[in-house]
Design an enzyme around this catalytic site. Structure first.
Site, short mmCIF file in Angstrom:
data_model
loop_
_atom_site.label_atom_id
_atom_site.label_comp_id
_atom_site.label_asym_id
_atom_site.label_seq_id
_atom_site.Cartn_x
_atom_site.Cartn_y
_atom_site.Cartn_z
N GLU A 1 -85.54 -68.93 8.20
CA GLU A 1 -84.82 -70.05 8.85
C GLU A 1 -85.63 -70.64 10.00
OE1 GLU A 1 -82.53 -71.40 7.27
OE2 GLU A 1 -82.18 -69.76 5.89
N HIS B 1 -75.78 -72.34 -3.92
CA HIS B 1 -76.57 -73.55 -4.17
C HIS B 1 -76.03 -74.39 -5.32
CE1 HIS B 1 -79.03 -70.59 -2.13
NE2 HIS B 1 -79.87 -71.53 -1.75
O1 X8Z Z 1 -81.06 -70.00 0.29
C1 X8Z Z 1 -82.05 -69.49 0.76
C2 X8Z Z 1 -82.33 -69.53 2.25
C3 X8Z Z 1 -81.74 -70.73 2.89
S1 X8Z Z 1 -82.62 -72.18 2.53
C4 X8Z Z 1 -81.74 -68.32 2.93
N1 X8Z Z 1 -82.90 -68.79 -0.05
C5 X8Z Z 1 -82.67 -68.69 -1.49
C6 X8Z Z 1 -81.44 -67.88 -1.81
O2 X8Z Z 1 -80.90 -67.20 -0.94
O3 X8Z Z 1 -81.00 -67.91 -2.97
C7 X8Z Z 1 -84.14 -68.17 0.36
C8 X8Z Z 1 -84.80 -67.71 -0.89
C9 X8Z Z 1 -83.87 -67.99 -2.03
ZN ZN Z 2 -84.57 -72.25 3.30
#
Ligand code: X8Z
Ligand code: ZN
Length: 616
Positions: free
Chosen positions: A386, A516
């Protein structure tokens, strides 16, 4: 959720009096050469400048209002209370009404027709504004408004959900911790199933969002929302899918070894005699099987006990110190005052977004992070991740980079910076230099590399395969509503070699348990690409700057490394992403560095897997 220069906005702001409407000719064409000119040809550079000044000012004002409202909505979720959601929807509607207004779209297109007379920086800004417009075209204002409302509602459902395990409310941090530690396969399955309970509650909202997102971008000529997101890289959807499939193929031989290794090791650990051909999802120490690194404990390198003593605050401060040691500035005091960095207290009567994110609130110095940091290795890495976003924000906030180009070289670079620092902050010389481990302790380098591969290599089929393929099917191929879960598990089997521990019919919606899918849609390949890029950067830093083995580096205190990274970050999106990579590493985008980094593992795993059945 990522929150990076992410104009998923709306709004109904009227053009204000300062709009330079009269200054941009609507249909002036320069006279043909053979006729005497009746008037001087318009100075398109000057017209673009005036317009961009106006646009950027409005954009920044509305973006800030939207970010403030979103911040409140994501840090203060009260069941049944729609006050924040209402305010957020209104702020986003105002944003959309501006960015997607027909007047702005007409002007942007008109100015872009005179590309050859504009500066490169102007063209980039106008294209960024047109990209924003496609997400909120006011020719279909009702659809955009409905999408904003649906997005706000989905976020509330997603982060307001009350997870239960054995009858008690638990946080996602609790579930993750238990999934890393629990040894009993029956309880593991219960935990895994508990983590998927949220899926069905999100199904109606997600299907509605699919249609609204697709319809929104179709108004400006994009065939679907997946294509729209890929276009940010200058690629169409086929090109993006070809790229990520190829990257996956390059890492597949190593993944195959890791998959075989994990099946046999986990079967042993859980006391299962018949080794399954595919990994039951509940066997893995992560809700989606995207990171298996906690399967391996490397003696002498286990950070959990050290971090537990240091505490969560120390972790954030330590990550900041690391960046500072490379010559990045101290974080603004407001970062600590305004961020939401730690879990809510047990008795809190509200919830917050449980997924880590970094926010550029006003496209200036107001930067914040939303996390639930606990003192453990996972959060140690996430904190570095972060802060990578935060330092990227601060780096491109400079007079050379116009507000509209305050973004990453592409979205993958934004993800790569902090993950690179997270990787560097786990290597032995770094940890020893910091006094976190005993420098004299003997550690098993192969086990250490294996642990890293179970994090990075294992991630690729999930990110470039399952997530990207599913969203491609969902948005671009309009995956039927009664095949959503089936498609997810078909992909998990094909790419990850993972199967559900029990039948998962269409009454479930397992993809929606990944945040996501709901609030950062159709762009998960960003993370796969970020891993590829970060290994290229790390390879260059180790070999060309530090002259150290890429497996055993110590970036700490090295100003040249800082300059190398800051040079990438400072121009933001004003520089082409391919040019940046070529200039900084001498290479095009390539899995070479990542494959090479893990190459020593191949022989080790092949030996370990001798006589074992391969199923992928
Ligand atoms: O979502 C994230 C970050 C925030 S941009 C913690 N990541 C992905 C996830 O958690 O699925 C980092 C790597 C993969
Ligand atoms: Zn990130």
């Amino acid at each position: 959720m990522k929150r990076i220069f992410l104009p998923v906005f709306t709004a109904a702001a009227l053009l204000t009096a300062c709009a330079p409407t009269a200054q941009v000719p609507v249909a002036t064409t320069p006279p043909p050469a053979e006729q005497p000119a009746v008037a001087a040809a318009p100075n398109w550079t000057a017209l673009a400048e005036t317009y961009l000044d106006y646009y950027s000012g409005e954009y920044q004002r509305l973006y800030t209002a939207s970010a403030e409202a979103e911040w409140r909505s994501n840090t203060h979720i009260v069941a049944g209370d729609t006050t924040n959601a209402g305010a957020t929807a209104r702020a986003n509607e105002r944003m959309a009404a501006f960015t997607g207004s027909s007047e702005n779209i007409t002007r942007l297109r008109q100015l872009l027709e005179h590309k050859s007379e504009l500066t490169e920086l102007q063209v980039k800004q106008l294209e960024a504004a047109l990209y924003n417009a496609a997400n909120s075209p006011q020719t279909i204002a009702d659809v955009v408004k409905a999408r904003i409302k649906a997005e706000t509602q989905q976020t509330e459902k997603l982060y307001g959900f009350d997870y239960k395990y054995q009858g008690k409310s638990v946080t996602t941090n609790d579930l993750d911790e238990l999934l890393r530690k629990e040894k009993n396969p029956v309880r593991r399955q219960q935990l895994w199933e508990a983590s998927k309970e949220i899926g069905p509650t999100l199904k109606g909202g997600l299907l509605n969002l699919r249609d609204l997102r697709n319809q929104t971008v179709q108004a400006l000529g994009y065939p679907d929302y997946f294509t729209y997101q890929a276009s940010d890289y200058g690629l169409n959807r086929q090109e993006m899918m070809t790229l990520v499939r190829q990257l996956n193929q390059e890492l597949r031989p190593l993944y195959r070894e890791l998959h075989t290794y994990a099946r046999y090791e986990l079967a042993k650990q859980y006391g299962v005699k018949q080794v399954p051909d595919y990994l039951p999802a509940s066997w893995l120490p992560n809700r989606w099987g995207q990171d298996w690194s906690s399967m391996v404990d490397v003696k002498g390198l286990n950070l959990d006990p050290v971090l537990a003593k240091k505490g969560a605050e120390w972790q954030v401060q330590q990550a900041e110190r690391f960046y500072q040691s490379l010559s990045f500035p101290a974080l603004p005091a407001s970062f600590y005052e305004k961020s939401s960095l730690y879990p809510l207290s047990k008795g809190a009567d509200y919830k917050k977004n449980n997924h880590a994110s970094a926010w550029h609130m006003n496209l200036e110095q107001d930067v914040r992070s939303l996390m639930s940091v606990e003192p453990n290795t996972e959060w140690y890495e996430t904190t570095h991740h972060e802060l990578g976003h935060i330092y990227y924000y601060l780096s491109y906030t400079n007079p050379e980079v116009p507000v509209l180009l305050r973004g990453g070289a592409n979205r993958a670079y934004h993800e790569a910076m902090g993950s690179l620092m997270g990787l560097a902050a786990r290597q032995k010389p770094f940890l020893a230099g910091l006094g976190l481990i005993d420098p004299k302790v003997k550690t098993d380098e192969m086990q250490s590399l294996l642990k890293e591969a179970l994090g990075s290599v294992v991630f690729i089929p999930f990110a470039s395969g399952v997530m990207s393929e599913w969203e491609n099917s969902f948005y671009a191929d309009n995956l039927p509503a009664d095949q959503l879960n089936a498609r997810w598990w078909e992909l998990a089997k094909q790419y990850q070699g993972i199967v559900p521990p029990s039948t998962r019919g269409e009454q479930f919606l397992d993809p929606a348990t990944k945040t996501h899918i709901n609030d950062d849609p159709a762009q998960y390949y960003d993370y796969a690409l970020s891993y590829i890029i970060l290994f290229q950067l790390h390879d260059h830093i180790a070999k060309q700057i530090l002259h150290q083995d890429p497996h055993a580096t110590n970036y700490y205190g090295n100003k040249e490394v800082g300059t190398f990274l800051a040079d990438i970050m400072r121009p933001g999106a004003s520089k082409d992403w391919r040019t940046v990579l070529k200039e900084k590493t001498g290479e095009d985008l390539s899995a070479r560095a990542m494959v090479e980094y893990f190459q020593p593992l191949m022989a080790y795993l092949k030996e370990k897997n001798k006589g074992r059945k391969y199923t992928m």
